[in-house]
Design an enzyme around this catalytic site. Sequence first.
Site, PDB file in Angstrom:
ATOM      1  N   HIS A   1      -3.766   5.597   5.035  1.00  0.00           N
ATOM      2  CA  HIS A   1      -2.817   5.388   6.151  1.00  0.00           C
ATOM      3  C   HIS A   1      -1.437   5.998   5.863  1.00  0.00           C
ATOM      4  O   HIS A   1      -0.408   5.405   6.185  1.00  0.00           O
ATOM      5  CB  HIS A   1      -2.743   3.900   6.521  1.00  0.00           C
ATOM      6  CG  HIS A   1      -2.284   2.988   5.416  1.00  0.00           C
ATOM      7  ND1 HIS A   1      -2.715   1.694   5.299  1.00  0.00           N
ATOM      8  CD2 HIS A   1      -1.428   3.173   4.384  1.00  0.00           C
ATOM      9  CE1 HIS A   1      -2.143   1.118   4.258  1.00  0.00           C
ATOM     10  NE2 HIS A   1      -1.346   1.999   3.686  1.00  0.00           N
TER      11      HIS A   1
ATOM     12  N   HIS B   1       4.377  -2.683   4.498  1.00  0.00           N
ATOM     13  CA  HIS B   1       5.176  -1.987   3.485  1.00  0.00           C
ATOM     14  C   HIS B   1       6.628  -2.446   3.576  1.00  0.00           C
ATOM     15  O   HIS B   1       7.517  -1.675   3.926  1.00  0.00           O
ATOM     16  CB  HIS B   1       5.071  -0.480   3.670  1.00  0.00           C
ATOM     17  CG  HIS B   1       3.661   0.037   3.631  1.00  0.00           C
ATOM     18  ND1 HIS B   1       2.776  -0.112   4.672  1.00  0.00           N
ATOM     19  CD2 HIS B   1       2.979   0.698   2.658  1.00  0.00           C
ATOM     20  CE1 HIS B   1       1.607   0.422   4.341  1.00  0.00           C
ATOM     21  NE2 HIS B   1       1.703   0.919   3.135  1.00  0.00           N
TER      22      HIS B   1
ATOM     23  N   HIS C   1      -3.057   7.564  -5.493  1.00  0.00           N
ATOM     24  CA  HIS C   1      -1.693   8.074  -5.356  1.00  0.00           C
ATOM     25  C   HIS C   1      -0.725   7.207  -6.133  1.00  0.00           C
ATOM     26  O   HIS C   1      -0.946   6.020  -6.316  1.00  0.00           O
ATOM     27  CB  HIS C   1      -1.263   8.226  -3.893  1.00  0.00           C
ATOM     28  CG  HIS C   1      -1.174   6.973  -3.065  1.00  0.00           C
ATOM     29  ND1 HIS C   1      -2.201   6.072  -2.895  1.00  0.00           N
ATOM     30  CD2 HIS C   1      -0.148   6.486  -2.321  1.00  0.00           C
ATOM     31  CE1 HIS C   1      -1.823   5.099  -2.078  1.00  0.00           C
ATOM     32  NE2 HIS C   1      -0.575   5.320  -1.725  1.00  0.00           N
TER      33      HIS C   1
ATOM     34  N   GLU D   1      -4.326  -0.101  -3.275  1.00  0.00           N
ATOM     35  CA  GLU D   1      -4.589  -0.304  -1.841  1.00  0.00           C
ATOM     36  C   GLU D   1      -6.085  -0.272  -1.535  1.00  0.00           C
ATOM     37  O   GLU D   1      -6.532  -0.804  -0.519  1.00  0.00           O
ATOM     38  CB  GLU D   1      -3.883   0.770  -1.008  1.00  0.00           C
ATOM     39  CG  GLU D   1      -2.371   0.599  -0.963  1.00  0.00           C
ATOM     40  CD  GLU D   1      -1.697   1.557   0.023  1.00  0.00           C
ATOM     41  OE1 GLU D   1      -0.601   1.245   0.469  1.00  0.00           O
ATOM     42  OE2 GLU D   1      -2.279   2.631   0.347  1.00  0.00           O
TER      43      GLU D   1
END
Length: 292
Positions: free
Chosen positions: A12, A59, A193, A240
């Site tokens: 996302h 976030h 990431h 995530e």
Amino acid sequence: MARIVAGIATSHVPAIGAAIDQGKTDEPYWQPLFRGFEKSRQWIAALQPDLAIVVYNDHATAFSLEVIPTFALGCAAEFAPADEGWGRRKVPIVYGHPELAWHMAQSLILDEFDLTIVNRMEVDHGLTVPLSLLFGQPQRWPCPVIPVCVNVVQYPPPTGNRCLQLGRAIRKAVGSFDRDLRVVIFGTGGMSHQLQAERAGLINPEFDRRFLDALVHDPRGAAAIPHIEYLREAGSEGIELVMWLVMRGALDDRVTEIHRHYHVPASNTAVGHLVLENAASQPPSVGHGHRN
Ligand SMILES: [Fe+2]
């Protein structure tokens, strides 16, 4: 009865939302990424789900370090897209489904998954980018959405196994809702990431591909991956991926892989995408059941 018919996993990345919003999807940098979602858009347009459950993380938009729910369930009638510092994305309001959401709250909490009930919440790119990837740029999202928010920002996040078990409990909750709804569930975030410190920019395609395979064929094995392995192999934000396990837990043990896409890089992350159908589900072309 309501039932979960399919699961979608997708990263996302905020820059993907910006590329869509700014009309850059055909630019050479972005085109290979978006091409990998074309089949999925056709697939979901044919499927016409009545509702989507979107598992994502906030976030530091709706929540902050002041309040950190491990799992939160959006029970509101609507969720406005959040301003994450550069204005609200020009995407439709996300309409919820309070009736099913409250049913899920009851089923899940009595099933000993103590979700935080959220009656007011703005939703950030974690939720809206996956909707854009699958549904494009409509005037109105084609179905209601129930947000399920997972803390993967502040240590300790939930374990992969807890997420898999939550998915199973969500499946049970949906399956006991006395309305004829065909539901899809999204698991979002990831893949490898790292946004910070010495290893910023880390991408590990080998780990990502192994994870994709395990998620499809060996969800219990994927659920057994410890946090330290995500950190080491997939970078500090690779955690995530536990949210994909919620989606996977909500599906049958055996699933049909309809589509897979993997692309590196988008901004500073690897992008992974899966479309999975329950083996027992009717193919989309056979019938659509009842619309809500
Ligand atoms: Fe995220």
